[in-house]
Enzyme design. Sequence first.
Site, PDB file in Angstrom:
ATOM      1  N   HIS A 200       0.848  -1.195   0.000  1.00  0.00           N
ATOM      2  CA  HIS A 200       0.000   0.000   0.000  1.00  0.00           C
ATOM      3  C   HIS A 200       0.884   1.245   0.000  1.00  0.00           C
ATOM      4  O   HIS A 200       1.255   1.746   1.067  1.00  0.00           O
ATOM      5  CB  HIS A 200      -0.901   0.003   1.238  1.00  0.00           C
ATOM      6  CG  HIS A 200      -1.798  -1.191   1.337  1.00  0.00           C
ATOM      7  ND1 HIS A 200      -1.340  -2.430   1.725  1.00  0.00           N
ATOM      8  CD2 HIS A 200      -3.133  -1.324   1.098  1.00  0.00           C
ATOM      9  CE1 HIS A 200      -2.352  -3.282   1.726  1.00  0.00           C
ATOM     10  NE2 HIS A 200      -3.446  -2.647   1.350  1.00  0.00           N
TER      11      HIS A 200
ATOM     12  N   GLY B  68     -10.609   4.435   7.382  1.00  0.00           N
ATOM     13  CA  GLY B  68     -11.104   3.108   7.722  1.00  0.00           C
ATOM     14  C   GLY B  68     -11.161   2.889   9.217  1.00  0.00           C
ATOM     15  O   GLY B  68     -12.134   2.315   9.734  1.00  0.00           O
TER      16      GLY B  68
ATOM     17  N   HIS C 210      -4.046   3.161  -3.496  1.00  0.00           N
ATOM     18  CA  HIS C 210      -4.244   2.660  -2.134  1.00  0.00           C
ATOM     19  C   HIS C 210      -3.511   1.347  -1.885  1.00  0.00           C
ATOM     20  O   HIS C 210      -2.679   1.261  -0.983  1.00  0.00           O
ATOM     21  CB  HIS C 210      -5.739   2.471  -1.839  1.00  0.00           C
ATOM     22  CG  HIS C 210      -5.999   1.771  -0.534  1.00  0.00           C
ATOM     23  ND1 HIS C 210      -6.036   2.439   0.659  1.00  0.00           N
ATOM     24  CD2 HIS C 210      -6.219   0.468  -0.249  1.00  0.00           C
ATOM     25  CE1 HIS C 210      -6.264   1.563   1.638  1.00  0.00           C
ATOM     26  NE2 HIS C 210      -6.387   0.361   1.100  1.00  0.00           N
TER      27      HIS C 210
ATOM     28  N   GLU D  71     -17.394  -4.467  24.693  1.00  0.00           N
ATOM     29  CA  GLU D  71     -16.591  -5.687  24.789  1.00  0.00           C
ATOM     30  C   GLU D  71     -15.354  -5.649  23.906  1.00  0.00           C
ATOM     31  O   GLU D  71     -14.263  -6.061  24.323  1.00  0.00           O
ATOM     32  CB  GLU D  71     -17.441  -6.915  24.428  1.00  0.00           C
ATOM     33  CG  GLU D  71     -18.597  -7.191  25.367  1.00  0.00           C
ATOM     34  CD  GLU D  71     -19.878  -6.480  24.966  1.00  0.00           C
ATOM     35  OE1 GLU D  71     -20.924  -6.720  25.611  1.00  0.00           O
ATOM     36  OE2 GLU D  71     -19.831  -5.671  24.000  1.00  0.00           O
TER      37      GLU D  71
ATOM     38  N   HIS E 129     -28.217 -15.697  24.784  1.00  0.00           N
ATOM     39  CA  HIS E 129     -27.179 -15.514  25.787  1.00  0.00           C
ATOM     40  C   HIS E 129     -26.490 -16.820  26.181  1.00  0.00           C
ATOM     41  O   HIS E 129     -25.550 -16.798  26.974  1.00  0.00           O
ATOM     42  CB  HIS E 129     -27.766 -14.864  27.042  1.00  0.00           C
ATOM     43  CG  HIS E 129     -28.049 -13.408  26.886  1.00  0.00           C
ATOM     44  ND1 HIS E 129     -28.822 -12.898  25.865  1.00  0.00           N
ATOM     45  CD2 HIS E 129     -27.652 -12.331  27.620  1.00  0.00           C
ATOM     46  CE1 HIS E 129     -28.901 -11.583  25.978  1.00  0.00           C
ATOM     47  NE2 HIS E 129     -28.190 -11.218  27.025  1.00  0.00           N
TER      48      HIS E 129
END
Length: 665
Positions: A32, A162, A266, A416, A478
């Site tokens: 890149h 990004g 890119h 999380e 769950h």
Amino acid sequence: MTQGIALKHTTLMANSIRVLSMDAVQKANSGHPGAPMGMAEMAVALWGFHLRHNPANPHWADRDRFVLSNGHASMLLYTLLHLTGYDLPMDEIKHFRQLHSKTPGHPEYGITPGVETTTGPLGQGIANAVGMALAEQMLADQFNRPGHTLVDHHTYVFLGDGCMMEGVSQEACSLAGTLKLRKLVAFWDDNGISIDGHVTGWFAEDTAKRFEAYGWNVVRDVEGHDAGAISDAIEAAKRSDRPTLICCKTIIGRGSPNKAGSHDVHGSPLGADEVAAVRMTLGWAYGPFEIPADAYQAWDARPRGEALEAEWNQRFQAYQAAYPAEAAEFTRRMKGDLPAHFEMAALEFVAKCRDKGETIASRKASQNTLEAFGPVLPEFFGGSADLTGSNLTNWSGSKPLGAGKPGNYLSYGVREFAMSAMMNGIAVHGGFIPYGGTFLTFSDYSRNALRMASLMKIRSIFVFTHDSIGLGEDGPTHQAVEHVSSLRLIPHMDVWRPCDTTETAVAWTAAVRRAQGPSCLIFSRQNLPFQSRTPEQIVDIGRGGYVLREAEGLARAVIMATGSEVGLAVEAQKLLAAEGVPVRVVSMPSTSVFDRQDSDYREAVLPPGLPAVAVEAGCTALWWKYGCKAVVGIDTFGESAPAGALFKYFGLTADALAQAVRNIL
């Protein structure tokens, strides 16, 4: 311009990055080039005139940390490390993306000197950086004394569009603002291009305003190709009482006359013709991989770095004279060594568990272990993703951390992924052993951070409770079914699912001892029956699998089990013994650890000629590798009902397990 930056030097320095990056990508025919070429002046401003580091000692404790969150731009970082004087010779630059080189496709922790963390999965680098900045703040709170500043460094991070789009960056940056991590400085490479083209069709919000809403100090509209303007923004960031986002407007592939500003630059080599055109456009009169002496001289960070570390060493010696115990503790923690008395404390607590014989949930057994280990592990840093009262990851010595409020426990909120990625940043920074909890089913949210911890082989400890259909009435959303097996598939991840208090204490001990790798500790919501053991068996717990109950007579079969199902295995053994069918019960708290044992030990536990049945309240597929004749488990989603009813419904009972053994004999 600040710091006396000479325009001719910044141009030379920036162009050195551009040509070396494009040359390496061209030679590899992969990579890149666009981002390194576009971020060159950002790198000049930070690395040339602000970053406090010593190329001769990449592990200096008080160095600034730099994270390249958009890790696909790896040649930017490799070029900087080479030019500033790290042990990364030109031959390694020439071997970019080649087998066993020190310049892999994305930066990898432990492979390249000066790389602080593994990046590439977008958004995780900035989340790691938040963890690093938090670690710096906590170390400063714990060790700095009036007149003695031992810890005082910044965490800098480059990130692209990004990274800004990834959800984990939003989780982590929101928390960074709440915590007022003032020594965190992020540079947004705002070039408006991603792989699919111009981002305006899918990334149109006011990002600066979003970060202002997070509580960040935002420096808008900085000319990203003006090193002086960027340097001024860095100076302002250092004065802020909040984390700072410097918005650098850049042109991807700057210097490429035909591809700059487009997605064509890119992720593909420029091509030989365009490489030649870049050299002509920049007035670069040197050949491939040729850097002039004055560029090396301008970039050389070794004299300044050695002086900075020498000055810090003098400060450390003064600190050591005034606070010898604290200095020794700081040195130990930054080396990652455990306290000398940890082993004795762990052995004593395991013995206490054996003698007490409690029948409790393993999540409670985990909390009891934290209560025992916490006082002897000042480097413990715990937390939970808004489930402290359920995960039981706190203990009596836990002190909640907040903005301007020192502590050793963080409520991460419902984040999380950010929690896990921040833990990785804390771990690679040094000085702490981070652990954090959530429900096992939500390990999916943090999965890629778990993978990065394993790839980096770092000591992050992931605590997952409510481990199966034993969760009960909350239902299949769950109830973890496939999760334990999926975690076991991650290379270099040790997964523990203990069956009682003793195995829980041993699992925690193993995770703390494991300096070169992460661990997942899997705990139950429901009570688990205590299992008695000999001292020899307790030692063998640490080998991942062992004979818990030997058959009365010559065994005709083996039952393997983990966690809550070990109790079922012991009950099934009793049922079969009453029928004159002797079976051996093997507890397998960690298949990953057991699989590393030598073949003699493994075959002593699981004799090749002895038919085996495995039982676990989860997917069955991985158990067949042990040559099982049958596996009792759950290869579907759960149901909403009380736990006892669910175990009966899914055939996870002693009677059903005994019948499975009868069926194979």
